[in-house]
Design a protein around this motif. Structure first.
Motif, PDB file in Angstrom:
ATOM      1  N   LEU A 145     -12.897  10.537 -13.183  1.00  0.00           N
ATOM      2  CA  LEU A 145     -11.485  10.190 -13.045  1.00  0.00           C
ATOM      3  C   LEU A 145     -10.713  11.220 -12.238  1.00  0.00           C
ATOM      4  O   LEU A 145      -9.688  10.902 -11.632  1.00  0.00           O
ATOM      5  N   GLY A 146     -11.166  12.478 -12.233  1.00  0.00           N
ATOM      6  CA  GLY A 146     -10.346  13.588 -11.777  1.00  0.00           C
ATOM      7  C   GLY A 146      -9.860  13.501 -10.354  1.00  0.00           C
ATOM      8  O   GLY A 146      -8.760  13.946 -10.039  1.00  0.00           O
ATOM      9  N   CYS A 147     -10.642  12.930  -9.469  1.00  0.00           N
ATOM     10  CA  CYS A 147     -10.250  12.838  -8.059  1.00  0.00           C
ATOM     11  C   CYS A 147     -10.325  11.399  -7.590  1.00  0.00           C
ATOM     12  O   CYS A 147      -9.316  10.737  -7.377  1.00  0.00           O
ATOM     13  N   ARG A 148     -11.526  10.863  -7.468  1.00  0.00           N
ATOM     14  CA  ARG A 148     -11.698   9.578  -6.791  1.00  0.00           C
ATOM     15  C   ARG A 148     -11.111   8.409  -7.569  1.00  0.00           C
ATOM     16  O   ARG A 148     -10.340   7.614  -7.016  1.00  0.00           O
ATOM     17  N   GLY A 174     -17.788   4.442  -0.770  1.00  0.00           N
ATOM     18  CA  GLY A 174     -18.304   5.567  -1.535  1.00  0.00           C
ATOM     19  C   GLY A 174     -17.641   5.573  -2.902  1.00  0.00           C
ATOM     20  O   GLY A 174     -17.184   4.544  -3.407  1.00  0.00           O
ATOM     21  N   GLY A 175     -17.566   6.752  -3.521  1.00  0.00           N
ATOM     22  CA  GLY A 175     -17.015   6.830  -4.868  1.00  0.00           C
ATOM     23  C   GLY A 175     -15.583   6.348  -4.959  1.00  0.00           C
ATOM     24  O   GLY A 175     -15.229   5.545  -5.827  1.00  0.00           O
ATOM     25  N   VAL A 176     -14.714   6.822  -4.054  1.00  0.00           N
ATOM     26  CA  VAL A 176     -13.311   6.412  -4.127  1.00  0.00           C
ATOM     27  C   VAL A 176     -13.142   4.966  -3.679  1.00  0.00           C
ATOM     28  O   VAL A 176     -12.327   4.222  -4.240  1.00  0.00           O
ATOM     29  N   GLY A 177     -13.912   4.523  -2.680  1.00  0.00           N
ATOM     30  CA  GLY A 177     -13.812   3.149  -2.222  1.00  0.00           C
ATOM     31  C   GLY A 177     -14.265   2.157  -3.279  1.00  0.00           C
ATOM     32  O   GLY A 177     -13.613   1.127  -3.511  1.00  0.00           O
ATOM     33  N   LEU A 178     -15.393   2.439  -3.945  1.00  0.00           N
ATOM     34  CA  LEU A 178     -15.854   1.559  -5.011  1.00  0.00           C
ATOM     35  C   LEU A 178     -14.883   1.575  -6.188  1.00  0.00           C
ATOM     36  O   LEU A 178     -14.685   0.547  -6.847  1.00  0.00           O
ATOM     37  N   SER A 179     -14.274   2.719  -6.451  1.00  0.00           N
ATOM     38  CA  SER A 179     -13.228   2.767  -7.474  1.00  0.00           C
ATOM     39  C   SER A 179     -12.087   1.834  -7.104  1.00  0.00           C
ATOM     40  O   SER A 179     -11.564   1.088  -7.947  1.00  0.00           O
ATOM     41  N   PRO A 198     -25.389  -0.958   3.958  1.00  0.00           N
ATOM     42  CA  PRO A 198     -25.554  -2.234   3.249  1.00  0.00           C
ATOM     43  C   PRO A 198     -25.728  -2.067   1.744  1.00  0.00           C
ATOM     44  O   PRO A 198     -25.270  -2.917   0.969  1.00  0.00           O
ATOM     45  N   GLY A 199     -26.375  -0.990   1.320  1.00  0.00           N
ATOM     46  CA  GLY A 199     -26.552  -0.765  -0.110  1.00  0.00           C
ATOM     47  C   GLY A 199     -25.223  -0.562  -0.816  1.00  0.00           C
ATOM     48  O   GLY A 199     -25.011  -1.072  -1.928  1.00  0.00           O
ATOM     49  N   ALA A 200     -24.314   0.189  -0.182  1.00  0.00           N
ATOM     50  CA  ALA A 200     -22.987   0.396  -0.765  1.00  0.00           C
ATOM     51  C   ALA A 200     -22.210  -0.915  -0.825  1.00  0.00           C
ATOM     52  O   ALA A 200     -21.480  -1.180  -1.789  1.00  0.00           O
ATOM     53  N   PRO A 333     -25.912   8.479   3.042  1.00  0.00           N
ATOM     54  CA  PRO A 333     -25.601   7.098   2.677  1.00  0.00           C
ATOM     55  C   PRO A 333     -25.152   7.054   1.231  1.00  0.00           C
ATOM     56  O   PRO A 333     -25.770   7.656   0.353  1.00  0.00           O
ATOM     57  N   VAL A 334     -24.066   6.365   0.964  1.00  0.00           N
ATOM     58  CA  VAL A 334     -23.411   6.439  -0.334  1.00  0.00           C
ATOM     59  C   VAL A 334     -23.418   5.079  -1.004  1.00  0.00           C
ATOM     60  O   VAL A 334     -23.106   4.070  -0.387  1.00  0.00           O
ATOM     61  N   ALA A 335     -23.754   5.033  -2.262  1.00  0.00           N
ATOM     62  CA  ALA A 335     -23.665   3.785  -3.026  1.00  0.00           C
ATOM     63  C   ALA A 335     -23.187   4.085  -4.434  1.00  0.00           C
ATOM     64  O   ALA A 335     -23.689   3.553  -5.403  1.00  0.00           O
TER      65      ALA A 335
END
Length: 368
Positions: A145-148, A174-179, A198-200, A333-335
C-alpha cells in the motif's frame, strides 16, 4: 542488521552488516516484515533523486514496532504498522489539514534517509505518519500500500474522481498500473490496460481490464476507437515522455490525466503535448502518494475484500535476490509486485547473475 546498500550512484548493491537504526525523537524503529521492490527505488539508485551515500533503499514497508522514541503518544512496541512513502513533519499547515503527502519538510524512507531494504528501519513523526495494520491484513499486502497501491487509489478516487461507467486508460501494467486497474474496476469504471509485456497484460485482464493493448505506435487511436472518442481518465503509470504523451492523447475532450510515473529529466524536461491539453481543456493532475489520514477508508475496503492488493504480489525474495534485481529494474518485464522478506535465509549459493549483476531466479532473467 543486514541491509541492501550501495556506495555510489549506479554502484553495485550488496548485502552487508550495518549499524542498527535508533528511534529519532517523535519516531520509531520498525522491524521490517515485508518491503516492496519498486521502480522508484531504481530511480534513487540511478541518481534521479538526491540521496546521501552510502545508501539503503526501500520505501514500501510494513512490520512491527521495535523501539519508540521520546514524544510518541499513539504507538507502543509490538504494534503492527505500515507507513506512506511520504512522511509529513506533523507541524506544517499541510500536515495539520491532513495533506501530509505534500508536506514541504517531508521525510521519505529510502530517499531522505536509509530505507527498508533491511531488517530494521527508522521512521519519523510517528503520530502523524504511522498506520495500524489490522490482524486480518497480511504484512505483504500492507507493504504494497505504501507507494504504488495507495498512490493509485488516491489518483483515481481522490484526484481524478472516477465515476461508474467511465473509461479509464492505464498506461503501464507494473505494480502501480495493476493497482490502478483493480481500483478503477472497483469504482465501476471500464478499463483499458496498455503495456509492452503480454504477461503483464494477461494479469491486467484477469484483474478486470476490458481491453488490453500492446504498447507502441497507435495507442491513442486504438483507445479512441474502443471508447468512441477517447477515455474519460488516463493514467501514466510508467513515467516517460512517450507514455505521458500516449496517455494524454488517448483522452476525449475535457478528460482528466493523472501522472503517477516519475518523469526523470534525463535529456532535459520531458515534452508534453500541451497544445492538446489547452485545445481540449484537459485536466492534468499529479498524485504523490496518500497521507496516513486517508488510509483508514482504504484499509476498510481491503478488509471487506472489495480490494485485494495481495493479488498483485508476483513473488517474494530475500535481501540478496533484491540486491541483484535493483540495478536492472527499469528494464525488467513486469507482471506484478515483488516483495522482499528480510527474514528469508541467506542463499546457500550466491544468486546467479551475469557480469552486470542481473539476478537469475527461477529461470527468469531479471524478472520482478
Amino acid at each position: 542488521m543486514r541491509a541492501v546498500i550501495f556506495d555510489a550512484i549506479q554502484g553495485r548493491p550488496e548485502v552487508r552488516e550495518v549499524a542498527d537504526p535508533v528511534a529519532p525523537p517523535g519516531g520509531v524503529v520498525v522491524r521490517v516484515a515485508a518491503t516492496g521492490l519498486c521502480r522508484s527505488d531504481w530511480h534513487a539508485w540511478a541518481g534521479h533523486d538526491e540521496i546521501t551515500l552510502p545508501h539503503v533503499p526501500g520505501h514500501e514497508l510494513a512490520g512491527v514496532i521495535a523501539e519508540v522514541g521520546a514524544g510518541v503518544d499513539r504507538w507502543t512496541v509490538g504494534d503492527r504498522v505500515t507507513v506512506p512513502f511520504v512522511c509529513g513533519c506533523g507541524r506544517c499547515e499541510w500536515c495539520r489539514s491532513g495533506q501530509a503527502q505534500v508536506c514541504p519538510d517531508q521525510e521519505q524512507p529510502g530517499f531522505t534517509h536509509w530505507g527498508s531494504f533491511a531488517e530494521f528501519v527508522a521512521l519519523h513523526a510517528a503520530d502523524t505518519n504511522l498506520v495500524a495494520v489490522p490482524a486480518t491484513v497480511g504484512f505483504a499486502a500492507a507493504a504494497s500500500l505504501g507507494c504504488r497501491f495507495a498512490t493509485a487509489y488516491r489518483a483515481l478516487a481522490g484526484r481524478a474522481r472516477v465515476t461508474e461507467g467511465e473509461w479509464v486508460t492505464v498506461i503501464g501494467s507494473g505494480g502501480v498500473g495493476l493497482s490502478a486497474v483493480m481500483i478503477a474496476r472497483a469504482l465501476g469504471a471500464r478499463v483499458i490496460a496498455v503495456d509492452r509485456n503480454p504477461g503483464a497484460l494477461a494479469v491486467a485482464a484477469d484483474l478486470g481490464a476490458e481491453h488490453t493493448l500492446l504498447a507502441g505506435d497507435g495507442v491513442p487511436a486504438a483507445v479512441a476507437a474502443l471508447t468512441g472518442g477517447g477515455g474519460h481518465v488516463a493514467v501514466d503509470a510508467v513515467g516517460s515522455e512517450q507514455t505521458c504523451a500516449d496517455a494524454i492523447l488517448s483522452l476525449r475532450r475535457r478528460g482528466r490525466h493523472v501522472q503517477i510515473g516519475l518523469l526523470p529529466p534525463v535529456d532535459g524536461h520531458p515534452r508534453v503535448p500541451m497544445a492538446r491539453v489547452i485545445g481540449w481543456e484537459l485536466d492534468v493532475l499529479g498524485s504523490h502518494g496518500m497521507a496516513a489520514a486517508d488510509y483508514p477508508a482504504m484499509m476498510a475496503i481491503i478488509e471487506r475484500g472489495v480490494l485485494a492488493p495481495q493479488r498483485l504480489i508476483e513473488r517474494t525474495v530475500g535481501l540478496d535476490e533484491a540486491a541483484g534485481l535493483l540495478p536492472h529494474f527499469d528494464r525488467a518485464p513486469v507482471a506484478g509486485m515483488t516483495m522482499i522478506d528480510p527474514a528469508l535465509p541467506v542463499p546457500e549459493t550466491p544468486v546467479a547473475g551475469d557480469d552486470h549483476g542481473v539476478a537469475v531466479i527461477d529461470g527468469r532473467r531479471g524478472r520482478r
